[in-house]
Design a protein around this motif. Structure first.
Motif, mmCIF file in Angstrom:
data_model
loop_
_atom_site.group_PDB
_atom_site.id
_atom_site.type_symbol
_atom_site.label_atom_id
_atom_site.label_comp_id
_atom_site.label_asym_id
_atom_site.label_seq_id
_atom_site.Cartn_x
_atom_site.Cartn_y
_atom_site.Cartn_z
ATOM 1 N N LEU A 1 9.202 4.098 2.159
ATOM 2 C CA LEU A 1 8.633 2.830 2.624
ATOM 3 C C LEU A 1 7.374 3.084 3.442
ATOM 4 C CD1 LEU A 1 11.829 0.815 3.634
ATOM 5 C CD2 LEU A 1 10.423 0.552 1.587
ATOM 6 N N GLY A 2 7.399 4.152 4.235
ATOM 7 C CA GLY A 2 6.235 4.508 5.034
ATOM 8 C C GLY A 2 5.042 4.929 4.197
ATOM 9 N N GLN A 3 5.289 5.405 2.986
ATOM 10 C CA GLN A 3 4.184 5.770 2.089
ATOM 11 C C GLN A 3 3.541 4.536 1.467
ATOM 12 O OE1 GLN A 3 6.131 8.539 -0.552
ATOM 13 N NE2 GLN A 3 5.944 10.229 0.882
ATOM 14 N N LEU A 4 4.298 3.437 1.413
ATOM 15 C CA LEU A 4 3.754 2.194 0.859
ATOM 16 C C LEU A 4 3.030 1.363 1.910
ATOM 17 C CD1 LEU A 4 6.474 0.734 -1.529
ATOM 18 C CD2 LEU A 4 4.382 1.935 -2.100
ATOM 19 N N TRP A 5 3.664 1.228 3.046
ATOM 20 C CA TRP A 5 3.150 0.349 4.094
ATOM 21 C C TRP A 5 3.303 1.003 5.456
ATOM 22 C CZ3 TRP A 5 7.400 -1.878 1.168
ATOM 23 C CH2 TRP A 5 7.001 -2.675 0.103
ATOM 24 N N GLU A 6 2.462 0.610 6.387
ATOM 25 C CA GLU A 6 2.652 0.985 7.792
ATOM 26 C C GLU A 6 3.533 -0.088 8.416
ATOM 27 O OE1 GLU A 6 -0.840 2.018 10.017
ATOM 28 O OE2 GLU A 6 -1.763 2.928 8.249
ATOM 29 N N VAL A 7 4.825 0.099 8.281
ATOM 30 C CA VAL A 7 5.796 -0.901 8.702
ATOM 31 C C VAL A 7 5.966 -0.854 10.218
ATOM 32 C CG1 VAL A 7 8.176 -1.716 8.457
ATOM 33 C CG2 VAL A 7 6.996 -0.718 6.496
ATOM 34 N N GLU B 1 -3.695 -0.761 -3.094
ATOM 35 C CA GLU B 1 -4.352 0.510 -2.788
ATOM 36 C C GLU B 1 -3.466 1.738 -3.028
ATOM 37 O OE1 GLU B 1 -2.400 -1.062 0.928
ATOM 38 O OE2 GLU B 1 -3.625 -1.922 -0.656
ATOM 39 N N VAL B 2 -2.217 1.520 -3.437
ATOM 40 C CA VAL B 2 -1.281 2.623 -3.677
ATOM 41 C C VAL B 2 -1.037 2.735 -5.178
ATOM 42 C CG1 VAL B 2 1.050 3.485 -3.218
ATOM 43 C CG2 VAL B 2 -0.176 2.229 -1.442
ATOM 44 N N PRO B 3 -1.175 3.955 -5.749
ATOM 45 C CA PRO B 3 -0.904 4.108 -7.190
ATOM 46 C C PRO B 3 0.516 3.653 -7.534
ATOM 47 C CG PRO B 3 -1.882 6.106 -6.280
ATOM 48 C CD PRO B 3 -1.574 5.218 -5.115
ATOM 49 N N ARG B 4 0.632 2.919 -8.640
ATOM 50 C CA ARG B 4 1.943 2.423 -9.061
ATOM 51 C C ARG B 4 2.816 3.587 -9.520
ATOM 52 N NH1 ARG B 4 2.002 -3.510 -10.189
ATOM 53 N NH2 ARG B 4 3.892 -3.140 -11.374
ATOM 54 N N PRO B 5 4.114 3.459 -9.310
ATOM 55 C CA PRO B 5 5.021 4.533 -9.716
ATOM 56 C C PRO B 5 5.157 4.616 -11.230
ATOM 57 C CG PRO B 5 6.272 2.630 -8.994
ATOM 58 C CD PRO B 5 4.815 2.323 -8.736
ATOM 59 N N THR B 6 5.515 5.801 -11.687
ATOM 60 C CA THR B 6 5.778 6.018 -13.112
ATOM 61 C C THR B 6 7.081 6.798 -13.242
ATOM 62 O OG1 THR B 6 4.492 8.075 -13.112
ATOM 63 C CG2 THR B 6 3.317 6.056 -13.727
ATOM 64 N N GLY B 7 7.624 6.801 -14.430
ATOM 65 C CA GLY B 7 8.817 7.596 -14.716
ATOM 66 C C GLY B 7 10.003 7.234 -13.851
ATOM 67 N N TRP C 1 12.177 1.857 -8.284
ATOM 68 C CA TRP C 1 11.604 0.669 -7.663
ATOM 69 C C TRP C 1 11.729 -0.578 -8.540
ATOM 70 C CZ3 TRP C 1 10.111 0.323 -2.714
ATOM 71 C CH2 TRP C 1 9.853 1.509 -2.014
ATOM 72 N N SER C 2 12.403 -0.484 -9.678
ATOM 73 C CA SER C 2 12.496 -1.599 -10.615
ATOM 74 C C SER C 2 13.912 -2.127 -10.735
ATOM 75 C CB SER C 2 12.020 -1.155 -12.004
ATOM 76 O OG SER C 2 10.660 -0.781 -11.952
ATOM 77 N N ILE C 3 13.996 -3.400 -11.092
ATOM 78 C CA ILE C 3 15.290 -4.005 -11.419
ATOM 79 C C ILE C 3 15.654 -3.539 -12.825
ATOM 80 C CG2 ILE C 3 16.456 -6.173 -11.948
ATOM 81 C CD1 ILE C 3 14.742 -7.538 -9.905
#
Length: 160
Positions: A56-62, A141-147, A153-155
């Motif tokens: 979560l910290g890599q996505l946002w500064e929570v 601004e964050v690259p979307r996840p793959t694989g 991160w998906s339903i």
């Protein structure tokens, strides 16, 4: 002045299941000092929970203040954390597992994703085509996840 034992001795105490406060009492230091040393050695009591917080910290500064107003401890964020922990195979309490299931159910039922605003915190917003199957509104601004990360991160296509 009191001090902690060697790294090897401290690691052994960790492996034996001693709590921070017990080690602190044994060596006349604070429990925070014990916890810091364990973290510096890469020893975590709850490694998957720590991994989720780090992600979560890599996505946002929570916002993580210790008092009221911490975004990390808001119900939507806790629901997301339990959901991710469940997908990573962590052992959850009955309440945590139910919260994770309700989180996914809400996203499906209401067509929503979880979004983060540094001022307002976490909140549910309507899913947009750009969200695809992700459970969160991914920061531009964050690259979307793959694989495997994308799957995390998906339903899932069908309800679990």
């Amino acid at each position: 002045m009191a001090s902690l034992p060697s790294d090897a001795d401290l690691s052994e105490l960790f492996t034996l299941g001693y709590r921070d406060s017990e080690v602190a009492d044994m060596y006349g230091v604070t429990r925070q000092a014990v916890n810091l040393r364990w973290i510096q050695r890469g020893l975590f009591r709850y490694p998957i929970a720590s991994q989720v917080v780090q992600m979560l910290g890599q996505l946002w500064e929570v916002k993580t203040s210790s008092g009221a107003g911490s975004h990390m401890h808001s119900h939507p964020c806790q629901s997301l954390r339990y959901y991710l922990r469940s997908k990573l195979g962590d052992t959850l309490s009955e309440r945590q597992a139910l919260t994770a299931l309700r989180f996914e159910s809400r996203l499906r039922r209401k067509g929503e994703v979880l979004a983060y605003d540094p001022e307002a915190g976490f909140g549910y917003v309507k899913r947009e085509p750009s969200d695809a199957r992700l459970v969160v509104r991914w920061p531009a601004e964050v690259p979307r996840p793959t694989g495997e990360l994308e799957a995390l991160w998906s339903i899932p296509e069908t309800a679990a």
